[in-house]
Enzyme design. Structure first.
Site, PDB file in Angstrom:
ATOM      1  N   HIS A  11       0.768   4.334  -1.542  1.00 22.96           N
ATOM      2  CA  HIS A  11       1.411   3.997  -2.715  1.00 22.96           C
ATOM      3  C   HIS A  11       0.365   3.944  -3.924  1.00 22.96           C
ATOM      4  O   HIS A  11      -0.710   4.364  -3.905  1.00 22.96           O
ATOM      5  CB  HIS A  11       2.279   2.755  -2.642  1.00 22.96           C
ATOM      6  CG  HIS A  11       1.198   1.472  -2.145  1.00 22.96           C
ATOM      7  ND1 HIS A  11       0.268   1.128  -2.758  1.00 22.96           N
ATOM      8  CD2 HIS A  11       1.118   0.906  -0.802  1.00 22.96           C
ATOM      9  CE1 HIS A  11      -0.357   0.035  -2.218  1.00 22.96           C
ATOM     10  NE2 HIS A  11       0.098   0.002  -0.986  1.00 22.96           N
ATOM     11  N   HIS A  55      -3.072   2.494  -3.613  1.00 25.21           N
ATOM     12  CA  HIS A  55      -3.889   3.503  -3.039  1.00 25.21           C
ATOM     13  C   HIS A  55      -4.349   4.521  -4.161  1.00 25.21           C
ATOM     14  O   HIS A  55      -5.542   4.859  -4.148  1.00 25.21           O
ATOM     15  CB  HIS A  55      -3.314   4.367  -1.745  1.00 25.21           C
ATOM     16  CG  HIS A  55      -2.991   3.411  -0.734  1.00 25.21           C
ATOM     17  ND1 HIS A  55      -1.852   2.946  -0.527  1.00 25.21           N
ATOM     18  CD2 HIS A  55      -3.860   2.521   0.212  1.00 25.21           C
ATOM     19  CE1 HIS A  55      -1.866   2.188   0.705  1.00 25.21           C
ATOM     20  NE2 HIS A  55      -3.034   2.094   0.993  1.00 25.21           N
ATOM     21  N   GLU A  65      -8.342  -5.530  -3.790  1.00 28.28           N
ATOM     22  CA  GLU A  65      -8.621  -6.900  -4.059  1.00 28.28           C
ATOM     23  C   GLU A  65      -7.314  -7.593  -3.347  1.00 28.28           C
ATOM     24  O   GLU A  65      -7.320  -8.616  -2.835  1.00 28.28           O
ATOM     25  CB  GLU A  65      -8.588  -7.468  -5.351  1.00 28.28           C
ATOM     26  CG  GLU A  65     -10.092  -7.222  -5.938  1.00 28.28           C
ATOM     27  CD  GLU A  65     -10.187  -7.658  -7.211  1.00 28.28           C
ATOM     28  OE1 GLU A  65      -9.321  -8.248  -8.121  1.00 28.28           O
ATOM     29  OE2 GLU A  65     -11.338  -7.549  -7.750  1.00 28.28           O
ATOM     30  N   VAL A 114      -2.839  -3.834  -7.998  1.00 31.46           N
ATOM     31  CA  VAL A 114      -1.712  -3.130  -8.854  1.00 31.46           C
ATOM     32  C   VAL A 114      -0.090  -3.757  -8.433  1.00 31.46           C
ATOM     33  O   VAL A 114       0.209  -4.096  -7.280  1.00 31.46           O
ATOM     34  CB  VAL A 114      -1.305  -1.528  -8.513  1.00 31.46           C
ATOM     35  CG1 VAL A 114      -0.348  -0.679  -9.408  1.00 31.46           C
ATOM     36  CG2 VAL A 114      -2.568  -0.788  -8.523  1.00 31.46           C
ATOM     37  N   SER A 144       2.575  -2.952  -1.880  1.00 26.04           N
ATOM     38  CA  SER A 144       2.027  -3.014  -0.284  1.00 26.04           C
ATOM     39  C   SER A 144       2.937  -1.997   0.301  1.00 26.04           C
ATOM     40  O   SER A 144       3.978  -1.904   0.191  1.00 26.04           O
ATOM     41  CB  SER A 144       2.083  -4.479   0.206  1.00 26.04           C
ATOM     42  OG  SER A 144       2.303  -4.530   1.510  1.00 26.04           O
ATOM     43  N   SER A 145       2.420  -1.526   1.328  1.00 27.09           N
ATOM     44  CA  SER A 145       3.023  -0.621   2.230  1.00 27.09           C
ATOM     45  C   SER A 145       4.147  -1.264   2.888  1.00 27.09           C
ATOM     46  O   SER A 145       4.988  -0.725   3.149  1.00 27.09           O
ATOM     47  CB  SER A 145       2.063   0.133   3.365  1.00 27.09           C
ATOM     48  OG  SER A 145       0.955   0.866   2.543  1.00 27.09           O
ATOM     49  N   ARG A 146       4.077  -2.353   3.147  1.00 28.24           N
ATOM     50  CA  ARG A 146       4.839  -3.256   3.890  1.00 28.24           C
ATOM     51  C   ARG A 146       6.034  -3.645   2.786  1.00 28.24           C
ATOM     52  O   ARG A 146       7.285  -3.953   3.320  1.00 28.24           O
ATOM     53  CB  ARG A 146       4.231  -4.634   4.478  1.00 28.24           C
ATOM     54  CG  ARG A 146       3.382  -4.316   5.689  1.00 28.24           C
ATOM     55  CD  ARG A 146       3.222  -5.635   6.298  1.00 28.24           C
ATOM     56  NE  ARG A 146       2.533  -5.343   7.512  1.00 28.24           N
ATOM     57  CZ  ARG A 146       1.120  -5.245   8.055  1.00 28.24           C
ATOM     58  NH1 ARG A 146       0.373  -5.534   6.946  1.00 28.24           N
ATOM     59  NH2 ARG A 146       0.892  -4.922   9.028  1.00 28.24           N
TER      60      ARG A 146
END
Ligand code: PAF
Length: 281
Positions: free
Chosen positions: A31, A34, A146, A174, A183-185
């Site tokens: 996302h 990254h 972070e 971000v 977050s990917s989640r």
């Protein structure tokens, strides 16, 4: 951009890179957060190497290994757009030939706290794969978000304590415009759950504001707890703590870190922020 899946292919691709190499380690489902890591790597290293591997060692028996999002085609597109030189996307057998490793990195006492307390063995799994990827990629710089502050701190500590020749660079979190940390989640969250998830960033914001008003550590933490509780109901708090920047117990003044973890439905979310506590007389 070259996609490689075996260690032999990686070694060959790595040998062709001259100058400094920056690695961005990921579990895919890339996302904007990254993309920021990739941009930092692009700016600070001559070449960018991305790893994509959903590491089974860092998932507990009841965690989301099977349902963790796997989006390789989209991820490769993100890497290509970001100017990555090499993507290493090994399968499980390639990373752990002969099964799961018997020898693992011990993260030390800070690896048993916070995330490590709620997810036993988590940081043993993270640091083991990170060390393996350091060996395989031989990167000069490594970029970690972070957002996973305890992970960043422990990777730094591992590099220092075990003399890994890499410079670990932390990259700021971000956020969505309303404060939710990427977050990917997040893609597991329903719309109502997403509203509930804002409790985490609201708690952090309240802590920062209290610190800016000169309040002491106890008052800062109390303000954060109040804001967490005042959010859309449904978030189950795991921890909300104030530590020093190295995760040592809370300082009374100066630089500190406020960290939060909570369950929103079946999804575990974490977030954190830097905080500066006013000097005390
Ligand atoms: O932060 C992550 O995505 C993972 O913990 C990492 C560093 C790629 C190790 O599997």
């Amino acid at each position: 951009m070259e996609l490689v899946t075996t260690r032999e292919e990686l070694a060959k691709a790595r040998a062709a890179l001259t100058g400094t190499v920056g690695v961005v380690m990921t579990m895919g489902a890339l996302h904007e957060g990254h993309e920021t890591l990739l941009r930092a790597a692009r700016e600070q290293a001559d070449h960018v190497l991305v790893t994509i591997f959903v590491n089974p060692l860092q998932f507990g028996p009841n965690e989301d290994f099977d349902r963790y999002p796997r989006t390789l085609a989209d991820d490769l597109e993100v890497c290509r757009r970001a100017g990555a030189d090499v993507v290493f996307a090994p399968g499980r057998e390639e990373m752990y030939p002969g099964g799961e490793p018997l020898v693992r990195v011990n993260p030390g006492p800070h690896g048993e706290e916070l995330e490590g307390h709620s997810r036993p063995g988590f940081f043993h799994g993270v640091l083991t794969v990170v060390l393996k990827l350091f060996q395989l990629t031989r990167a000069d710089l490594a970029f970690f978000g972070e957002k996973d502050y305890q992970q960043l701190t422990l990777v730094r500590r591992m590099a220092r304590d075990l003399d890994v020749p890499v410079r670990v660079v932390g990259v700021p979190t971000v956020r969505e415009p309303d404060g939710l940390a990427l977050s990917s989640r997040n893609r597991y969250l329903s719309e109502p759950e997403r509203a509930t998830a804002l409790s985490l960033s609201a708690a952090l914001r309240a802590g920062v504001e209290a610190a800016e008003q000169g309040q002491d550590a106890a008052a800062v933490l109390a303000a954060a707890h109040r804001a967490f509780g005042a959010g859309t109901p449904g978030a189950e708090l795991d921890y909300l703590v104030l530590t020093d920047p190295d995760l040592e117990p809370g300082p009374v003044s100066g630089p500190a870190r406020l960290l939060v973890a909570a369950w929103v439905g079946a999804t575990r979310l974490i977030d954190n922020t830097a905080i500066v506590l006013a000097p005390r007389p």
